[in-house]
Design an enzyme around this catalytic site. Structure first.
Site, PDB file in Angstrom:
ATOM      1  N   ASP A 189      10.534 -45.742  48.682  1.00 55.59           N
ATOM      2  CA  ASP A 189      11.057 -44.379  48.692  1.00 55.59           C
ATOM      3  C   ASP A 189      12.352 -44.313  47.896  1.00 55.59           C
ATOM      4  OD1 ASP A 189       8.956 -43.777  50.360  1.00 55.59           O
ATOM      5  OD2 ASP A 189      10.137 -43.927  52.197  1.00 55.59           O
TER       6      ASP A 189
ATOM      7  N   ASP B 145       5.518 -49.494  50.703  1.00 56.96           N
ATOM      8  CA  ASP B 145       5.961 -48.176  50.250  1.00 56.96           C
ATOM      9  C   ASP B 145       7.399 -48.259  49.749  1.00 56.96           C
ATOM     10  OD1 ASP B 145       3.529 -46.920  51.074  1.00 56.96           O
ATOM     11  OD2 ASP B 145       4.274 -46.999  53.137  1.00 56.96           O
TER      12      ASP B 145
ATOM     13  N   ASP C 237      17.727 -41.824  60.601  1.00 55.56           N
ATOM     14  CA  ASP C 237      17.622 -42.114  62.029  1.00 55.56           C
ATOM     15  C   ASP C 237      18.327 -43.401  62.442  1.00 55.56           C
ATOM     16  OD1 ASP C 237      15.791 -43.684  60.692  1.00 55.56           O
ATOM     17  OD2 ASP C 237      14.026 -42.888  61.716  1.00 55.56           O
TER      18      ASP C 237
END
Length: 451
Positions: free
Chosen positions: A72, A70, A149
């Site tokens: 992003d 993935d 995070d």
């Protein structure tokens, strides 16, 4: 490493930011390893007058030589502005408003830079306990770095000069293979308790250690997971155990005190099983799961949860049988009880919970070998999964070896297996018939002597 553009700033939660720009010759991220569709999105945003960076797990994984699936993108364009640039874009999400740019089966997720504090102009909602319910407050790239995070996930790859930009020390943490939370760990876990599971999952996936200050609050705050949406915890469980790192993830949950919060009855059953046989079975099953994932073989969530909740089922079954309940009824009650109790934490869909129970309940049929039962069991739609599960039980006890051998033969040569079963049944019946006669002979009085 260029620190000439370094700036220091301090946010409301006292996070020190210092921009470090790592030039192309000091890192291994290459456009050759980045999805062409992600590059299209990055260049299109830049051409539209916006800042845009590859961000997060893709940058992190590329730095350690991985192959991300993935990609992003982070940008200062709002979701609506992104949608205006791409006809193949759809906006999703309420908690986090995102733009998905769709290229066939590949989706490039585009997120607007988010701020960590709200001046009242944004859309943010907090739970009384500090949990973040909605977070759509936009800001700068510095704000966005603080909001992420872990430091390893706050790295930005810039296509204009092919540099990696680091505001929170993530580049060094990746080199040292450390998972470190950005900001105060307790505050960040209270904002989103699922971060505790993410810490364990990412450490298992990347072969990182959780930094001591990041790990310290986890055992104390683990009960907060019960405030998370059960559907979200189900999805997180699939990521934990079906991504090829199930054994490491399970050991991480144990080590950091998260297993009782996520699988409470299983944790209790494992603790009471002094021999460790049930734990050995779970670990062996997870090892097999990792092997299947590595070989691109399918793994059913029903089988996964049958394995994870088997210790709880065994414990519940023993308790019901100890109360004098008939075995078949106790098995059904135990399966229902464990499932219902687990649903309080993890939203296990019925399409998985029902096959899970069938796998459990079929276990008792493997010792029954009458002709009709053998054919009915072989024809059961859950037979193969249940048989594989029986094989796993050999890890806990070798008393199932004979059953495994019989049903393996039954699959290969059903007729021969049934013949053997009928012979065994006939011998058992003869033994039962002879037993009363033996008893009657023993009751006869000995003949008296006629001398």
């Amino acid at each position: 490493m260029d620190c000439g553009n370094a700036r220091s700033m301090e946010s409301d939660n006292q996070i020190q930011l210092r921009l470090q720009t790592i030039p192309r010759d000091q890192h291994n991220v290459s456009r050759r390893d980045i999805s062409p569709n992600a590059l299209r999105v990055l260049y299109r945003l830049r051409e539209g007058g916006f800042d845009a960076f590859l961000v997060g797990g893709a940058v992190r994984d590329l730095l350690i030589g991985g192959h991300p699936k993935d990609f992003d993108v982070a940008t200062n364009a709002t979701p609506e502005e992104v949608k205006g640039l791409f006809r193949n874009c759809r906006l999703i999400g309420r908690r986090f408003r995102l733009a998905h740019v769709v290229y066939g089966r590949e989706i490039i997720e585009v997120a607007t830079f988010r701020a960590n504090t709200d001046d009242g102009s944004g859309d943010r909602e907090l739970h009384e306990g500090g949990r973040l319910l909605r977070d759509n407050v936009y800001g700068t790239i510095e704000d966005d770095a603080v909001r992420r995070d872990f430091t390893a996930n706050a790295l930005y790859y810039a296509i204009e000069d092919f540099s990696v930009r680091d505001y929170v020390g993530g580049f060094e943490d990746v080199r040292n293979r450390l998972m470190r939370l950005i900001g105060d760990p307790e505050t960040r876990y209270r904002e989103d308790p699922v971060r505790m599971l993410r810490a364990v999952r990412l450490a298992a996936k990347l072969d990182f250690e959780i930094e001591p200050a990041t790990a310290a609050p986890i055992p104390v705050l683990a009960p907060l997971l019960r405030e998370s949406a059960p559907a979200r915890l189900f999805e997180e469980c699939l990521k934990l155990f079906l991504s090829g790192n199930a054994v490491k993830s399970f050991l991480g949950l144990e080590r950091h005190g998260l297993l009782p919060a996520l699988l409470p009855e299983t944790a209790a059953a494992l603790k009471s099983n002094r021999s460790g046989a049930l734990r050995n079975m779970v670990l062996e099953g997870l090892k097999n799961t990792d092997a299947r994932v590595a070989n691109d073989e399918p793994v059913s969530p029903a089988f996964l949860f049958a394995l994870l909740l088997w210790p709880a089922y065994c414990r519940a079954l023993m308790a019901l049988q100890a109360q004098g309940m008939h075995t078949a009824e106790a098995q059904r009650r135990a399966a229902d009880r464990v499932t219902v109790h687990q649903l309080e934490t993890i939203a296990l869909p019925r399409r998985f919970s029902l096959p899970m129970q069938e796998i459990w309940l079929l276990q008792s049929r493997f010792s029954l070998r009458q002709r009709k039962r053998v054919f009915r069991t072989l024809a059961h739609p859950r037979f193969r999964a249940a048989f594989d599960f029986l094989g796993l039980r050999l890890t806990a006890s070798d008393e199932h070896a004979e059953d495994v051998a019989f049903w393996r033969e039954a699959q290969a040569n059903p007729g021969d297996a049934v013949a053997i079963a009928e012979l065994e049944t006939e011998r058992a019946a003869q033994a039962d018939d002879e037993e009363p006669r033996k008893r009657r002979r023993r009751r006869r009085k000995p003949a008296t002597s006629q001398e």
